[in-house]
Design a protein around this motif. Sequence first.
Motif, mmCIF file in Angstrom:
data_model
loop_
_atom_site.group_PDB
_atom_site.id
_atom_site.type_symbol
_atom_site.label_atom_id
_atom_site.label_comp_id
_atom_site.label_asym_id
_atom_site.label_seq_id
_atom_site.Cartn_x
_atom_site.Cartn_y
_atom_site.Cartn_z
ATOM 1 N N ASP A 25 23.997 -64.811 17.831
ATOM 2 C CA ASP A 25 22.888 -64.667 17.001
ATOM 3 C C ASP A 25 21.422 -65.104 17.425
ATOM 4 O O ASP A 25 20.716 -64.205 17.053
ATOM 5 C CB ASP A 25 23.460 -65.645 15.761
ATOM 6 C CG ASP A 25 24.474 -64.997 15.111
ATOM 7 O OD1 ASP A 25 24.790 -63.934 15.030
ATOM 8 O OD2 ASP A 25 25.270 -66.005 14.468
ATOM 9 N N ALA A 28 20.552 -62.525 19.617
ATOM 10 C CA ALA A 28 20.061 -61.266 18.780
ATOM 11 C C ALA A 28 18.990 -61.186 18.086
ATOM 12 O O ALA A 28 18.006 -60.142 17.977
ATOM 13 C CB ALA A 28 21.377 -61.048 17.998
ATOM 14 N N THR A 29 18.667 -62.360 17.465
ATOM 15 C CA THR A 29 17.216 -62.610 16.878
ATOM 16 C C THR A 29 16.140 -62.526 17.749
ATOM 17 O O THR A 29 15.124 -61.925 17.751
ATOM 18 C CB THR A 29 17.397 -63.969 16.112
ATOM 19 O OG1 THR A 29 18.422 -63.924 15.335
ATOM 20 C CG2 THR A 29 15.824 -64.350 15.456
ATOM 21 N N VAL A 33 18.259 -57.119 19.350
ATOM 22 C CA VAL A 33 19.414 -56.060 19.520
ATOM 23 C C VAL A 33 20.496 -56.832 18.631
ATOM 24 O O VAL A 33 20.600 -58.210 18.384
ATOM 25 C CB VAL A 33 19.790 -56.124 21.055
ATOM 26 C CG1 VAL A 33 21.029 -55.538 21.254
ATOM 27 C CG2 VAL A 33 18.665 -55.767 21.864
ATOM 28 N N SER A 34 21.299 -56.265 17.983
ATOM 29 C CA SER A 34 22.435 -56.565 17.138
ATOM 30 C C SER A 34 23.188 -57.494 17.779
ATOM 31 O O SER A 34 23.838 -57.192 19.008
ATOM 32 C CB SER A 34 23.231 -55.232 16.236
ATOM 33 O OG SER A 34 24.038 -54.886 17.100
ATOM 34 N N ARG A 35 23.815 -58.508 17.056
ATOM 35 C CA ARG A 35 24.927 -59.593 17.555
ATOM 36 C C ARG A 35 26.031 -58.819 18.041
ATOM 37 O O ARG A 35 26.583 -59.177 18.959
ATOM 38 C CB ARG A 35 25.342 -60.382 16.490
ATOM 39 C CG ARG A 35 26.386 -61.423 16.847
ATOM 40 C CD ARG A 35 26.733 -62.225 15.683
ATOM 41 N NE ARG A 35 27.691 -63.238 16.031
ATOM 42 C CZ ARG A 35 29.055 -63.237 16.470
ATOM 43 N NH1 ARG A 35 29.419 -61.953 16.601
ATOM 44 N NH2 ARG A 35 29.532 -64.342 16.975
ATOM 45 N N ALA A 36 26.418 -57.820 17.163
ATOM 46 C CA ALA A 36 27.741 -56.911 17.689
ATOM 47 C C ALA A 36 27.401 -55.904 18.824
ATOM 48 O O ALA A 36 28.257 -56.045 19.721
ATOM 49 C CB ALA A 36 28.042 -55.892 16.445
#
Length: 188
Positions: A25, A28-29, A33-36
């Motif tokens: 997380d 990503a933040t 870029v998304s966590r997934a």
Amino acid sequence: MEQELETAIGIRIRKLRIEKGLTLDDLATASGVSRAMISRIERAEASPTASLLARVCAALGLSLSAFFADERQASPLARRHEQQVWRDPETGYLRRSVSPPATSSEVDIVDVEFPAGACVSFPPHTASHGMTQHVWVFEGEMEMTTGETVHHLLPGDCLFMPVGEGHVFRNPTSKPARYCVVLNRSTR
């Protein structure tokens, strides 16, 4: 070979993320870029594009060149056959890290073969603010967009620009282009 590189990219991102004490997380933040997606890259289930990988690297405090530098003992010499090569899965552009890896230099030299009609966009990113680069065209033509300004580059032309403000590399022709990027990672 391609799957090996995807696995190595995923392992390196995970290792760097953990060394910096970042959760998925957090990264990503910081990268946008998304966590997934980061999780899929770490597991070698997805191959990152140049733009996406650059955002993740910047959030980890690295340039793409520093990311691709292997962790061998520092040497002042980088033989061509030892230089890390990576192909962007989205555009097919080929990126060769020319600089000797693991040195104390804050300058990275990258040789790029850019396909006809290809376009790669690097959005503004806080972690890259203060970094600069020179783009020196050897063959073909390139359009470089920095902010609102579009620069048309021909062989021999060299453009100096900030990295963190975002930019777009575009080959507007039907022939491949080849250029060199000299990146200064110093943010002073």
